[in-house]
Design an enzyme around this catalytic site. Sequence first.
Site, mmCIF file in Angstrom:
data_model
loop_
_atom_site.group_PDB
_atom_site.id
_atom_site.type_symbol
_atom_site.label_atom_id
_atom_site.label_comp_id
_atom_site.label_asym_id
_atom_site.label_seq_id
_atom_site.Cartn_x
_atom_site.Cartn_y
_atom_site.Cartn_z
ATOM 1 N N ILE A 183 0.820 -1.213 0.000
ATOM 2 C CA ILE A 183 0.000 0.000 0.000
ATOM 3 C C ILE A 183 0.850 1.258 0.000
ATOM 4 O O ILE A 183 0.315 2.363 -0.031
ATOM 5 C CB ILE A 183 -0.936 0.020 1.227
ATOM 6 C CG1 ILE A 183 -0.115 -0.028 2.508
ATOM 7 C CG2 ILE A 183 -1.935 -1.130 1.161
ATOM 8 C CD1 ILE A 183 -0.940 0.092 3.770
ATOM 9 N N GLY A 184 2.140 1.112 0.024
ATOM 10 C CA GLY A 184 3.007 2.289 0.025
ATOM 11 C C GLY A 184 4.428 1.906 -0.312
ATOM 12 O O GLY A 184 4.830 0.752 -0.147
ATOM 13 N N GLN A 185 5.174 2.873 -0.793
ATOM 14 C CA GLN A 185 6.560 2.632 -1.168
ATOM 15 C C GLN A 185 7.406 3.821 -0.753
ATOM 16 O O GLN A 185 7.037 4.967 -1.019
ATOM 17 C CB GLN A 185 6.709 2.412 -2.673
ATOM 18 C CG GLN A 185 8.144 2.317 -3.158
ATOM 19 C CD GLN A 185 8.871 1.139 -2.558
ATOM 20 O OE1 GLN A 185 8.313 0.049 -2.464
ATOM 21 N NE2 GLN A 185 10.107 1.343 -2.132
ATOM 22 N N ALA A 212 11.718 5.174 0.057
ATOM 23 C CA ALA A 212 13.096 4.942 -0.360
ATOM 24 C C ALA A 212 13.707 3.777 0.387
ATOM 25 O O ALA A 212 14.574 3.084 -0.135
ATOM 26 C CB ALA A 212 13.915 6.210 -0.132
ATOM 27 N N SER A 213 13.269 3.552 1.603
ATOM 28 C CA SER A 213 13.842 2.481 2.408
ATOM 29 C C SER A 213 13.107 1.168 2.254
ATOM 30 O O SER A 213 13.585 0.142 2.714
ATOM 31 C CB SER A 213 13.848 2.883 3.883
ATOM 32 O OG SER A 213 12.520 3.144 4.310
ATOM 33 N N GLY A 223 8.963 -0.852 1.365
ATOM 34 C CA GLY A 223 7.533 -0.726 1.147
ATOM 35 C C GLY A 223 6.738 -0.937 2.417
ATOM 36 O O GLY A 223 7.233 -1.437 3.422
ATOM 37 N N VAL A 224 5.459 -0.537 2.340
ATOM 38 C CA VAL A 224 4.507 -0.725 3.431
ATOM 39 C C VAL A 224 3.432 -1.680 2.931
ATOM 40 O O VAL A 224 2.877 -1.484 1.843
ATOM 41 C CB VAL A 224 3.901 0.615 3.883
ATOM 42 C CG1 VAL A 224 2.924 0.394 5.027
ATOM 43 C CG2 VAL A 224 4.999 1.576 4.295
ATOM 44 N N LYS A 283 6.093 -2.731 7.820
ATOM 45 C CA LYS A 283 7.013 -1.793 7.176
ATOM 46 C C LYS A 283 8.319 -2.519 6.909
ATOM 47 O O LYS A 283 8.965 -3.005 7.831
ATOM 48 C CB LYS A 283 7.251 -0.576 8.072
ATOM 49 C CG LYS A 283 8.313 0.382 7.553
ATOM 50 C CD LYS A 283 7.886 1.069 6.286
ATOM 51 C CE LYS A 283 8.931 2.068 5.827
ATOM 52 N NZ LYS A 283 8.523 2.741 4.594
ATOM 53 N N ASP A 324 7.831 15.515 16.837
ATOM 54 C CA ASP A 324 7.290 15.618 15.477
ATOM 55 C C ASP A 324 5.779 15.432 15.496
ATOM 56 O O ASP A 324 5.223 14.685 14.685
ATOM 57 C CB ASP A 324 7.948 14.579 14.566
ATOM 58 C CG ASP A 324 7.806 14.939 13.088
ATOM 59 O OD1 ASP A 324 7.528 16.125 12.805
ATOM 60 O OD2 ASP A 324 7.972 14.053 12.241
#
Length: 848
Positions: free
Chosen positions: A573-575, A577-578, A580-581, A596, A686
């Site tokens: 569901i996500g990408q 630089a380190s 994917g998710v 992750k 943060d």
Amino acid sequence: MNHDSFSSLKFRRPSSKLHKDPPSIGSRMLKSQQSNTSLKRHPSAPVYPRSSASRSREHSRTRSNAYGSSTSSLDQNSGGPSPVLANNESGYFSGNHNTTKSRPPHSGRFSLNDQSSDELIGSPFDSRGMLSALQENTAESDRQPIQKPPTLRSQTTPDTRGLRQSASFTALHNRMDALVNRTDSDRSTNTKRYSDEGNGTKPVGRSKKASFSSFVNSMLGSPRGIKISAPENPVHVTHVGYDNQTGQFTGLPKEWQRLLQESGISKKEQEEHPQTMVDIMRFYEKNAQGDDEVWHKFDHAYAHHHPVTTSSSQPSSGGSTPYGTVGQRASSPTSPRFPQNHEGSFENPRAPPPIPRGAPAATQAMSPPVGGLVPNRAPPRPPAAANMTPARPAPQPPTTASYATTRPVQDPWPQFGTIPENAQPFGTPPIPESEPLPSGPQLSRSNSKANGATAPWVSPAVTPSPTQYQQQQEQAMATAQQAIASKQLDRSQSLRQQQAQQPKQKQATHPTPQQVSPVEDPSAALQQSARAVPAARPRQRARQSNAMDIRSRLVAICTPGDPTKMYYNLNKIGQGASGGVFTAYHNGTGSCVAIKQMNLDLQPKKDLIINEIIVMKDSKHKNIVNFLDSYLHGLDLWVVMEYMEGGSLTDVVTFNIMSEGQIAAVCRETLNGLQHLHSKGVIHRDIKSDNILLSLDGNIKLTDFGFCAQINDSHNKRNTMVGTPYWMAPEVVTRKEYGRKVDIWSLGIMAIEMIEGEPPYLTESPLRALYLIATNGTPTIKDEQSLTPVFRDFLHLALKVDPEKRASAHDLLKHPFMSFCAPLSHLAPLVKAARLSRAQEKAQKGGH
């Protein structure tokens, strides 16, 4: 010959009377052979005249007034010219043996009487006995006061008539030449010719030592002096100052001067707050070296409106993933504002905005907005009552053509909720794919190409009119890193080509979760390679742990085993630089989790990963994303976390107008999580809407602990500038020491974000935003009068500039505003509305 008989100048006579006849020639030759040293007369020794007529039957001693001792004198004719001086200037034969006794002819004594010199030619002499006598005489003469004789003149020439030297005397003087170590030139300039003529001269023993030292030094060589070479590879560190007399900055590099000119900070503002400008520029100076991870935050501040060639099914960047540990901070900014697939709604849609690090960079909104630079969606009206419910439907996303033509002009940092995820980056062929990008295609919300060209996120068929305006945005944040970027260009390009092929090879050879997920876009690999080649970071290298040490620490905290056998049905569901998710299901329980995956080799700061895992393990709380497990699988680290399918708070504030009751509920849940962290001595550093996750039921949890800092009694303050600039507290911007109260400031900014849809100064450049935070202090709210007095007081306490006067999490939880909190179930409609709006947005853009 017995050596003991010649150990001193006093000898015992075998008889009181000697015969005239000298020893036989054979006897003299035999004794001469016993002398193993050939002695020669010293060249400067005076030659004494003798009377050839004075002869007697006996060797009677002749007392001489010219010497201190008759035993060491040579008989001479006092009537002729002679260099013989009173007090025995020569000093070679001085002594205290004042005796008139006659001596044996073979005793080796060197005093002569009026006897003919022919009788003494070849008389034997023992050198060792003579040396011992010399040392004794020298020691005795040193203790006696000696009157300095007059200097010999060159006109004084001794009468050498009637005197013939003995071979023993010649050998003796050569021996003494080596001991005394004097030259004729030395004696010609120094009146103290011998050791007994002055108090300052050294005895013979010391002269021997000096001779030996000179010999050793001549053999071994004297030690060389230390030579310090010139510095190698010097690095100029820029120092920025401020001249109070002229009101100008001193030592500003050209890049910084251009950066200040293009950042929108006028000279008047610089002169009004010189110290603030110095602090901000020092912040740039320090972080331009890559020392702080905050630059990663800047890099992804506006990733959503810069295109990168991806497939339409490519999910959004892992950088916008709330589960992305370090991957979120170093994520690829290839994703648009929102994820591509509906399953990724939990994903963090707005990545934190960092400053570029050697990547193509362009600062957005460097100058005041041009006409028409107005957000498509006006900020939501503040709620009038606590029980107010959202009544405005989600705005319709614009078409691709309208986005390409109007979006660059309206808002260089697009307002959330109006940017279709399949906009220009995914709907039209992007330009930057064929263009060379310096040190990696780091295209983000605050980035473009470092060469100052127009941002490549506009449709090729349509060109925005304010190109000069866009160029200013591009150059602003890149100037500090242009030099470093140029050095990294060749190497980063080759690495990008290599790593661009790695995902394809990995998919073809290994049955990894990537095969289950949509096809990865090559730009993600390019982003990974760009991160793999960071700019020069000398200070960070000094502080980074050894790779083996990091891995050993990870082995200690990770669970052994193969995670691919524990989880199934992985869906990407996500990408980032380190890595994917993914979403996956546990084999035993069947529960949905978020995984992750992080490539350890691509992590800029591996310590942050360990820090995040440790904090999440030790922070079990209902308002903190639950950490489930972690595994080391090959070169990847798998972090398994609770899956929050509702997405981030950013989605909610983008597509909905929140009531004060709903805002109060979010603030309460966030404060509960912060209070738990603060009680354990942890600062989040943060806090923002991107890091607040919601479930479909409206539950709220904190995530992203990569920037957490530990504080204790001995170290209760920090001064590292980390976080996302627009949510930073003033004490962080000005690099002062700070503590837990920085999270409270960020909470106040997030409350404004829930009111207006964005944090203050989001339309300003990051540099100007830092300046405004430091100079303006508490930001102003656009329609503050529409807020209730209790809400205004809550914001006033949370946004105190002085951290000592700022309220704590405990204080705010007791504030009357908390009584306005709506049930968490009232947040569920907002979550569902945001998901629905996103799905409609995808459908209009052809997403699937």
